[in-house]
Design an enzyme around this catalytic site. Structure first.
Site, PDB file in Angstrom:
ATOM      1  N   LYS A 221       0.820  -1.217   0.000  1.00 55.04           N
ATOM      2  CA  LYS A 221       0.000   0.000   0.000  1.00 55.04           C
ATOM      3  C   LYS A 221       0.860   1.276   0.000  1.00 55.04           C
ATOM      4  O   LYS A 221       2.057   1.254   0.264  1.00 55.04           O
ATOM      5  CB  LYS A 221      -0.960  -0.016   1.187  1.00 55.04           C
ATOM      6  CG  LYS A 221      -2.126  -0.977   0.982  1.00 55.04           C
ATOM      7  CD  LYS A 221      -3.176  -0.866   2.065  1.00 55.04           C
ATOM      8  CE  LYS A 221      -4.398  -1.732   1.731  1.00 55.04           C
ATOM      9  NZ  LYS A 221      -5.412  -1.697   2.797  1.00 55.04           N
ATOM     10  N   ARG A 255      -3.732 -10.021   5.352  1.00 54.15           N
ATOM     11  CA  ARG A 255      -4.325 -10.026   4.001  1.00 54.15           C
ATOM     12  C   ARG A 255      -3.258  -9.494   3.033  1.00 54.15           C
ATOM     13  O   ARG A 255      -2.866  -8.322   3.122  1.00 54.15           O
ATOM     14  CB  ARG A 255      -5.584  -9.156   3.970  1.00 54.15           C
ATOM     15  CG  ARG A 255      -6.299  -9.136   2.625  1.00 54.15           C
ATOM     16  CD  ARG A 255      -7.514  -8.214   2.680  1.00 54.15           C
ATOM     17  NE  ARG A 255      -8.236  -8.203   1.416  1.00 54.15           N
ATOM     18  CZ  ARG A 255      -7.952  -7.406   0.383  1.00 54.15           C
ATOM     19  NH1 ARG A 255      -6.930  -6.564   0.472  1.00 54.15           N
ATOM     20  NH2 ARG A 255      -8.654  -7.464  -0.729  1.00 54.15           N
TER      21      ARG A 255
END
Length: 273
Positions: A221, A255
């Site tokens: 991210k 995740r």
């Protein structure tokens, strides 16, 4: 700490890995790579072989500013692949990444084992009542606004306090509806700037107050690649570092896009317990 996935009791005393399988053309890291069925099946097999306990199947891109798609289009992308995954891997535990109650219902009826909702019911008023009937684990993420507007909402007096209060309310609502297995996701990158993400990660253990499993999605991210001035493609090492910190701060599910590396993080940290 356990969750019940359609009769399978998953013990989270050892953290587990959830592999991301995006069926979208525009996800921030792997957009378009797995929207074709053969490639999706091959990637799912790789992630399972690499140690994934869950596969998170998503057909609606939630990256900042992503295009909105119809419920019909989401189902068209999702259900055929879901059906084929269950045929190919009968024991697979699929999490369906959707904020729409009708999509969640259809996916669970087709064999999905849990629902991962980025909006925690805020984008579909029927989600809680639907999940209560389905009786599968429910991942509730913290977000403000929508994927199209969330950047405008990265304003907090105290991000840790506000996220904790949000989950107190959401868990209470879920319990009132009869949802048994709740999992919370602080929503790294969703309506939070880089600094707010790191404050939240630093205080991740504060979420233990709720006594439910914590899932983190840090994989590749912008809080990693913006800080390091690189790209999502170059953010694997940073992902592993932050996943290590998350596990040390009691996260129970990682995740990730890169299952093998996340599994290795968990295996190595187990030597220090």
């Amino acid at each position: 700490m356990q969750i019940n996935c359609k009769g399978n009791l998953i013990d989270l005393s050892t953290p587990k890995v959830m592999g991301v399988l995006n069926l979208t053309p525009d996800s921030f890291y792997d957009g378009g790579k797995y929207k074709d069925l053969p490639k999706a099946l091959k990637q799912a097999e790789k992630m399972l072989n690499d140690g994934a306990t869950f596969i998170d199947l998503g057909a609606y891109s939630s990256r900042p500013g992503a295009d909105h798609i119809s419920e019909t289009e989401e189902k068209k992308r999702l259900i055929p692949v879901l059906n084929e995954l269950i045929k190919a891997f009968p024991e697979i535990l699929i999490s369906v990444d959707t904020f729409r109650a009708n999509v969640a219902k259809l996916a669970v009826e087709a064999g999905a084992s849990m629902v991962n909702d980025i909006s925690a019911g805020n984008l579909d008023q029927d989600m809680f009542s639907t999940l209560a009937k389905l009786q599968v684990p429910y991942i509730m993420m913290h977000m403000k606004g929508t994927p199209q507007t969330m950047k405008q909402h990265a304003k907090y007096s105290d991000v840790v306090e506000e996220v904790n209060f949000y989950f107190s309310e959401k868990i209470s609502q879920a319990r009132a509806h009869g949802i048994n297995d709740c999992i919370i996701d602080p929503g790294f990158g969703f309506a939070k700037n880089v600094e707010q993400n790191y404050v939240l990660l630093q205080h991740l253990e504060a979420l233990q107050f709720h006594k439910v499993p914590v899932l983190v999605g840090l994989s590749r991210k912008s809080l990693i690649y913006k800080l390091l001035e690189t790209t999502p493609q170059q953010a694997l090492n940073g992902t592993s570092v932050l996943n290590t910190i998350a596990i040390q701060k009691k996260a129970k599910i990682l995740r990730v896009h890169d299952v093998k590396e996340a599994t290795e993080v968990i295996q190595l940290l187990a030597q220090f317990n």
